[in-house]
Write a protein that holds these residues in place. Structure first.
Motif, PDB file in Angstrom:
ATOM      1  N   THR A   2       0.620  -1.089   0.183  1.00 12.86           N
ATOM      2  CA  THR A   2      -0.171  -0.032  -0.010  1.00 12.86           C
ATOM      3  C   THR A   2       1.021   1.275  -0.058  1.00 12.86           C
ATOM      4  OG1 THR A   2      -1.910  -1.081   1.133  1.00 12.86           O
ATOM      5  CG2 THR A   2      -1.725   1.412   1.323  1.00 12.86           C
ATOM      6  N   PHE A   3       1.868   1.168   0.977  1.00 15.91           N
ATOM      7  CA  PHE A   3       2.813   2.514   1.072  1.00 15.91           C
ATOM      8  C   PHE A   3       3.460   2.762  -0.400  1.00 15.91           C
ATOM      9  CE2 PHE A   3       7.328   3.409   1.483  1.00 15.91           C
ATOM     10  CZ  PHE A   3       7.337   4.721   1.949  1.00 15.91           C
ATOM     11  N   SER A   4       4.088   1.446  -1.103  1.00 16.51           N
ATOM     12  CA  SER A   4       4.625   1.622  -2.418  1.00 16.51           C
ATOM     13  C   SER A   4       3.642   1.966  -3.346  1.00 16.51           C
ATOM     14  CB  SER A   4       5.249   0.084  -2.602  1.00 16.51           C
ATOM     15  OG  SER A   4       6.158  -0.175  -1.797  1.00 16.51           O
ATOM     16  N   GLU A   5       2.504   1.633  -3.396  1.00 13.57           N
ATOM     17  CA  GLU A   5       1.628   1.927  -4.689  1.00 13.57           C
ATOM     18  C   GLU A   5       1.229   3.424  -4.369  1.00 13.57           C
ATOM     19  OE1 GLU A   5      -1.424  -1.119  -3.976  1.00 13.57           O
ATOM     20  OE2 GLU A   5      -0.169  -2.512  -4.833  1.00 13.57           O
ATOM     21  N   ARG A  61      12.591   4.745  -9.710  1.00 15.56           N
ATOM     22  CA  ARG A  61      13.917   3.923  -9.668  1.00 15.56           C
ATOM     23  C   ARG A  61      13.834   3.034  -8.237  1.00 15.56           C
ATOM     24  NH1 ARG A  61      19.373   4.250  -8.136  1.00 15.56           N
ATOM     25  NH2 ARG A  61      20.678   3.172  -9.574  1.00 15.56           N
ATOM     26  N   GLN A  62      13.790   3.937  -7.111  1.00 20.09           N
ATOM     27  CA  GLN A  62      13.928   3.296  -5.851  1.00 20.09           C
ATOM     28  C   GLN A  62      12.638   2.352  -5.533  1.00 20.09           C
ATOM     29  OE1 GLN A  62      16.758   4.073  -4.245  1.00 20.09           O
ATOM     30  NE2 GLN A  62      16.351   3.528  -2.244  1.00 20.09           N
ATOM     31  N   LEU A  63      11.589   3.115  -6.119  1.00 20.73           N
ATOM     32  CA  LEU A  63      10.405   2.085  -5.752  1.00 20.73           C
ATOM     33  C   LEU A  63      10.484   0.790  -6.449  1.00 20.73           C
ATOM     34  CD1 LEU A  63       7.483   4.654  -5.872  1.00 20.73           C
ATOM     35  CD2 LEU A  63       8.089   3.334  -3.936  1.00 20.73           C
ATOM     36  N   SER A  64      11.101   0.846  -7.687  1.00 22.21           N
ATOM     37  CA  SER A  64      11.273  -0.489  -8.474  1.00 22.21           C
ATOM     38  C   SER A  64      12.250  -1.583  -7.585  1.00 22.21           C
ATOM     39  CB  SER A  64      11.752  -0.061  -9.951  1.00 22.21           C
ATOM     40  OG  SER A  64      13.225   0.283  -9.914  1.00 22.21           O
ATOM     41  N   PHE A  65      13.141  -0.941  -6.825  1.00 27.97           N
ATOM     42  CA  PHE A  65      14.218  -1.998  -6.369  1.00 27.97           C
ATOM     43  C   PHE A  65      13.445  -2.462  -5.025  1.00 27.97           C
ATOM     44  CE2 PHE A  65      18.230   0.606  -7.732  1.00 27.97           C
ATOM     45  CZ  PHE A  65      17.752   0.309  -8.777  1.00 27.97           C
ATOM     46  N   GLY A  66      12.627  -1.716  -4.427  1.00 28.12           N
ATOM     47  CA  GLY A  66      11.633  -2.162  -3.158  1.00 28.12           C
ATOM     48  C   GLY A  66      10.564  -3.240  -3.664  1.00 28.12           C
ATOM     49  N   MET A  67       9.990  -2.791  -4.763  1.00 23.62           N
ATOM     50  CA  MET A  67       9.287  -3.673  -5.520  1.00 23.62           C
ATOM     51  C   MET A  67       9.618  -5.120  -6.042  1.00 23.62           C
ATOM     52  SD  MET A  67       6.793  -0.650  -7.320  1.00 23.62           S
ATOM     53  CE  MET A  67       5.696  -1.847  -8.149  1.00 23.62           C
ATOM     54  N   LEU A  68      10.917  -5.092  -6.571  1.00 24.23           N
ATOM     55  CA  LEU A  68      11.589  -6.121  -7.023  1.00 24.23           C
ATOM     56  C   LEU A  68      11.721  -7.039  -5.814  1.00 24.23           C
ATOM     57  CD1 LEU A  68      12.983  -8.005  -8.913  1.00 24.23           C
ATOM     58  CD2 LEU A  68      14.915  -6.675  -8.549  1.00 24.23           C
ATOM     59  N   ASP A  69      12.213  -6.336  -4.767  1.00 29.76           N
ATOM     60  CA  ASP A  69      12.615  -7.124  -3.452  1.00 29.76           C
ATOM     61  C   ASP A  69      11.362  -7.911  -2.813  1.00 29.76           C
ATOM     62  OD1 ASP A  69      13.607  -7.903  -0.946  1.00 29.76           O
ATOM     63  OD2 ASP A  69      13.055  -5.915   0.006  1.00 29.76           O
ATOM     64  N   MET A  70      10.311  -7.145  -2.852  1.00 24.46           N
ATOM     65  CA  MET A  70       9.068  -7.852  -2.461  1.00 24.46           C
ATOM     66  C   MET A  70       8.347  -8.745  -3.426  1.00 24.46           C
ATOM     67  SD  MET A  70       8.531  -6.771   0.704  1.00 24.46           S
ATOM     68  CE  MET A  70       6.980  -7.256   1.021  1.00 24.46           C
ATOM     69  N   TYR A  96      13.854  -3.706   1.543  1.00 20.24           N
ATOM     70  CA  TYR A  96      14.552  -2.510   0.793  1.00 20.24           C
ATOM     71  C   TYR A  96      13.607  -1.314   0.656  1.00 20.24           C
ATOM     72  CZ  TYR A  96      17.632  -0.402  -2.498  1.00 20.24           C
ATOM     73  OH  TYR A  96      18.597   0.600  -3.290  1.00 20.24           O
ATOM     74  N   TYR A  97      12.348  -1.352   0.978  1.00 19.55           N
ATOM     75  CA  TYR A  97      11.372  -0.456   1.164  1.00 19.55           C
ATOM     76  C   TYR A  97      11.642   0.538   1.858  1.00 19.55           C
ATOM     77  CZ  TYR A  97       9.552  -2.151   5.267  1.00 19.55           C
ATOM     78  OH  TYR A  97       9.588  -2.471   6.733  1.00 19.55           O
ATOM     79  N   SER A  98      12.339  -0.141   3.022  1.00 18.99           N
ATOM     80  CA  SER A  98      12.678   0.743   4.188  1.00 18.99           C
ATOM     81  C   SER A  98      13.462   2.132   3.911  1.00 18.99           C
ATOM     82  CB  SER A  98      13.591  -0.009   5.043  1.00 18.99           C
ATOM     83  OG  SER A  98      14.806  -0.411   4.782  1.00 18.99           O
ATOM     84  N   TYR A  99      14.238   2.310   2.759  1.00 17.44           N
ATOM     85  CA  TYR A  99      14.814   3.553   2.307  1.00 17.44           C
ATOM     86  C   TYR A  99      13.827   4.406   2.062  1.00 17.44           C
ATOM     87  CZ  TYR A  99      19.662   1.347   1.712  1.00 17.44           C
ATOM     88  OH  TYR A  99      20.600   0.685   2.114  1.00 17.44           O
ATOM     89  N   LYS A 100      12.596   4.289   1.501  1.00 16.24           N
ATOM     90  CA  LYS A 100      11.655   5.194   1.078  1.00 16.24           C
ATOM     91  C   LYS A 100      10.702   5.623   2.402  1.00 16.24           C
ATOM     92  CE  LYS A 100      12.130   7.140  -2.760  1.00 16.24           C
ATOM     93  NZ  LYS A 100      12.157   8.548  -2.733  1.00 16.24           N
ATOM     94  N   TRP A 101      10.704   4.396   2.988  1.00 23.42           N
ATOM     95  CA  TRP A 101       9.972   4.515   4.343  1.00 23.42           C
ATOM     96  C   TRP A 101      10.711   5.476   5.220  1.00 23.42           C
ATOM     97  CZ3 TRP A 101       5.362   1.828   6.084  1.00 23.42           C
ATOM     98  CH2 TRP A 101       5.105   1.846   7.425  1.00 23.42           C
ATOM     99  N   ALA A 102      11.907   5.503   5.527  1.00 25.77           N
ATOM    100  CA  ALA A 102      12.917   6.292   6.210  1.00 25.77           C
ATOM    101  C   ALA A 102      12.724   7.418   5.746  1.00 25.77           C
ATOM    102  CB  ALA A 102      14.062   5.574   6.484  1.00 25.77           C
ATOM    103  N   GLU A 103      12.665   7.734   4.384  1.00 23.47           N
ATOM    104  CA  GLU A 103      12.653   9.019   3.809  1.00 23.47           C
ATOM    105  C   GLU A 103      11.417   9.858   4.333  1.00 23.47           C
ATOM    106  OE1 GLU A 103      13.526  10.242  -0.066  1.00 23.47           O
ATOM    107  OE2 GLU A 103      14.377   8.324  -0.599  1.00 23.47           O
ATOM    108  N   VAL A 104      10.258   8.975   4.363  1.00 19.74           N
ATOM    109  CA  VAL A 104       9.105   9.847   5.147  1.00 19.74           C
ATOM    110  C   VAL A 104       9.307  10.188   6.569  1.00 19.74           C
ATOM    111  CG1 VAL A 104       6.628   9.199   5.813  1.00 19.74           C
ATOM    112  CG2 VAL A 104       7.496   8.475   3.648  1.00 19.74           C
ATOM    113  N   LEU A 105       9.977   9.486   7.252  1.00 15.69           N
ATOM    114  CA  LEU A 105      10.333   9.882   8.631  1.00 15.69           C
ATOM    115  C   LEU A 105      11.330  11.078   8.683  1.00 15.69           C
ATOM    116  CD1 LEU A 105      11.153   6.170  10.219  1.00 15.69           C
ATOM    117  CD2 LEU A 105       9.037   7.513  10.452  1.00 15.69           C
ATOM    118  N   ASP A 106      12.370  11.003   7.653  1.00 15.30           N
ATOM    119  CA  ASP A 106      13.415  12.072   7.735  1.00 15.30           C
ATOM    120  C   ASP A 106      13.156  13.466   7.506  1.00 15.30           C
ATOM    121  OD1 ASP A 106      15.044  13.226   5.405  1.00 15.30           O
ATOM    122  OD2 ASP A 106      14.753  11.217   4.768  1.00 15.30           O
TER     123      ASP A 106
END
Length: 692
Positions: A305-308, A563-572, A623-633
């Protein structure tokens, strides 16, 4: 490291003695490869005896004689492991890799011996079942819950036959992970682009040419040598006018560990399948379900849901940016009377993007690099840490190093007491893997009233100094240094009682907050003026450049986010499903990239076979955590912007509520204690320019 191979008794093994060194730092100058196997054997035996002592205890299980004792056990093994595996990443060779293949299954077996120890688990479970009656403080409660889950999530509740299968899986996964990493390193180092005709290298800046010339000399060759190491590869792809060479180089990079003699396809399939089987064995639907139980995100559905949600915002922006880049490329080629291209390819992206950025913002890396001398950037990071947290950094040459390029610092608190020891290793070399990371040689903990301080390290791969120039960083490398230094501060400022909860021992989707938030200071005038000075004139970076940096910060942010989302989505896509039916690695990853790729696919390239984060490192299903942490930062940095980026009160609050706490409490509690509310995605979307 000394390269001497002799049989050593444990009595003469420096890894098994008390380190009689400054601050009990690792005695690298005394350590030989031949010490490691016997040291591991002895340390495993010692750690097992500490476990036996707990299980043989005559008194009923208590928090002190079981949970705390378990946290303290294995300290010698932990230190030897941290030294060895850090060397295997930063200063490896054939012998170290051989030893890794020998000891990794032994360590996996020992880990299983502990988590599948019935007597030990019975004691832990007894205390866990009494937890509400024990008056434990939050850190103690977290430790107890973590200890219990360490057993339950590793098969302690399984039948004996299933436990045996779990052992087999863990041994195989340990070996496959090592094999994967070795293949990526070998494939990276096997290839070189050797050019003798300078005319083929038009467009490349002087710094890149000089570095390539020195690389050629180091290999006893004429002309210029470019490698697949990032400091060599990225400038070539960004600046080289020769499109045929960019295509050739790009395809070699994309084909690392795909096909050929260092092929990782089988390793990828086996790792995915075995992790899935392991998760099923433990009662989880997929590996992602298993992993995310111990993350802020909690479930694969929440990650999806977060990635989408981000994809919905980023893809239209990315498509618009891509159309503009295509139009710019055609116009640029026409204006310069160059051959037109039918379609923008992956080897064109960085090249035309850099030209477009330079034209739009009158800004490029070569213009900025003279202001980012490595030593000055390091000093700038130190000054930011001083203003926010009161830390000072003093070089200490008496601390032993594993390579001459490593620099060592004694870090002190405002009152002059020791905070930590800091190692930094900045340049690429044979035997050092690509990328950048933070690690530690010793954790922080409090025992018998003594606060034992950590030994922290960051490892990067920046352009080396040349005969005529110091190491000058691209702006991206500046943010990389700050990123890893943010991780290091998380380790340095640790102030917890228990080793296993200290520093960066937090949920994986929280661990990137301290690193990513520090990158924000690289865009702020007040911070840049502390360290961005011309290496020849000492002139402070002009204000107009700072404005351009800030404006350029969101340039092609849609494409970067995609690009970053694609890496996280590939991981999942590897770990959030049942992978047993997958037979073709490339076809499987295309299912994701067909949703996110704007460039045409390159037939003989594959991301998964070199995706070390998720097949070798600790980011599987994370790998989604990079984007997740961007929300935090982004959300957290808004507070610094409101109050002042060097506001000491906010800095202290961030240190006390986040950095010093490690994994002692749920990260959302720690975050909301600092920020006053849970994070919102709005700050990230605004910063990225994805919303008005």
């Amino acid at each position: 490291m000394a390269r001497i191979f002799t049989n050593m008794s444990t009595e003469n093994n420096p890894l098994l003695q008390k380190f009689e060194t400054p601050f009990e730092t690792a005695p690298f100058s005394d350590i030989q490869e031949s010490h490691f196997e016997s040291a591991f054997a002895k340390a495993i035996t010692l750690a097992q005896s500490e476990i036996d002592k707990i299980t043989a205890h005559q008194q009923p299980p208590t928090f002190s004689n079981t949970i705390e004792a378990l946290d303290r056990s294995g300290d010698t093994l932990s230190r030897i492991s941290s030294i060895f595996f850090n060397l295997n990443s930063a200063e490896t060779n054939d012998e170290i890799q051989r030893i890794a293949r020998v000891v990794s299954p032994q360590l996996s077996k020992f880990g299983n011996d502990v988590t599948l120890n019935k007597e030990l688990f019975t004691r832990v479970k007894t205390i866990y079942n009494q937890r509400e009656d024990l008056s434990l403080d939050p850190e103690q409660m977290t430790l107890l819950e973590k200890q219990y889950k360490r057993f339950s999530r590793n098969g302690a509740n399984l039948a004996e036959s299933k436990q045996e299968r779990l052992r087999e899986l863990d041994t195989q996964l340990s070996e496959l992970s090592l094999s994967f990493g070795e293949n990526v390193l070998a494939a990276t180092q096997d290839y070189e682009l050797h050019i003798t005709d300078l005319n083929q290298l038009s467009g490349l800046p002087e710094t890149a040419l000089e570095a390539a010339q020195e690389e050629a000399k180091s290999r006893d060759k004429e002309g210029y040598v470019f490698t697949l190491d990032y400091p060599s590869y990225i400038p070539f792809m960004t600046y080289a006018d020769n499109r045929e060479l960019r295509e050739k180089f790009s395809k070699e990079f994309g084909a690392r560990a795909y096909k050929g003699k260092h092929n990782n396809e089988e390793n990828v399939l086996k790792i995915a399948r075995l992790r899935h089987e392991r998760a099923n064995l433990l009662g989880y639907e997929t590996h992602a379900h298993f992993v995310l139980e111990e993350r802020m995100a909690m479930t694969p559905e929440k990650v999806s849901t977060f990635s989408e949600e981000l994809l919905e915002k980023a893809k239209p922006a990315a498509e618009k940016e891509f159309r503009e880049l295509e139009a710019y490329a055609q116009e640029y080629l026409k204006k310069n009377n160059l051959d037109q291209i039918d379609q923008l390819q992956k080897w064109d992206g960085a090249y035309f993007s850099e030209k477009m950025k330079k034209e739009y913002f009158e800004l490029d890396d070569e213009l900025l690099k003279p202001y980012f001398k490595l030593e000055n950037v390091i000093d700038g990071a130190f000054e930011v840490a001083n203003r926010l947290y009161g830390l000072t950094f003093e070089k200490n040459e008496s601390i032993s190093k594993y390579h001459k390029d490593v620099i060592t610092h004694e870090v002190k608190n405002e009152d002059g007491t020791l905070n930590s020891i800091f190692y930094a290793d900045f340049f690429p070399r044979k035997g050092k893997r690509n990328g950048a990371w933070m690690t530690s040689f010793k954790d922080q903990y409090i025992e018998n009233g003594t606060n034992s301080r950590p030994h922290v390290s960051i490892v990067c791969n920046f352009t080396k100094p040349t005969a005529t120039k110091p190491s000058l960083l691209t702006f991206n490398e500046v943010t990389t240094l700050f990123h890893e230094f943010g991780h290091a501060l998380h380790g340095m400022l640790a102030n917890t009682t228990y080793r296993s909860l200290s520093g960066t021992s937090v949920f994986w989707d929280f661990v990137e907050l301290p690193s990513q938030i520090l990158e924000n200071w690289c865009y702020e005038k007040e911070a840049l003026e502390l360290f961005a000075r011309h290496y020849e004139t000492n002139e402070v970076i002009p204000a107009k450049y700072i404005e351009k940096i800030k404006k350029a910060a969101t340039f092609h942010e849609g494409l970067q986010t995609l690009r970053q989302l694609s890496f996280g989505m590939l991981d999942m896509h590897w770990y959030g499903i049942d992978p047993t039916g997958i037979t073709d690695v490339k076809n499987h990853e295309r299912e994701v990239f067909d949703q996110t790729d704007l460039y045409p696919d390159v037939v003989d390239s594959c991301m998964s076979t070199a995706f070390a984060h998720i097949f070798q490192g600790g980011y599987s299903a994370g790998y989604y955590s990079y984007k997740w942490a961007e929300v935090l930062d982004a959300d957290a940095f808004e507070l610094f912007q409101e109050k002042g980026i060097f506001n000491r009160e906010i800095g202290t609050s961030f240190k006390e509520n986040v950095l010093s706490k490690g994994g002692t409490e749920n990260p959302m509690l720690l975050y909301t204690r600092f920020r006053g509310s849970e994070p919102k995605i709005d700050a990230l979307l605004k910063r990225a320019g994805l919303v008005a």
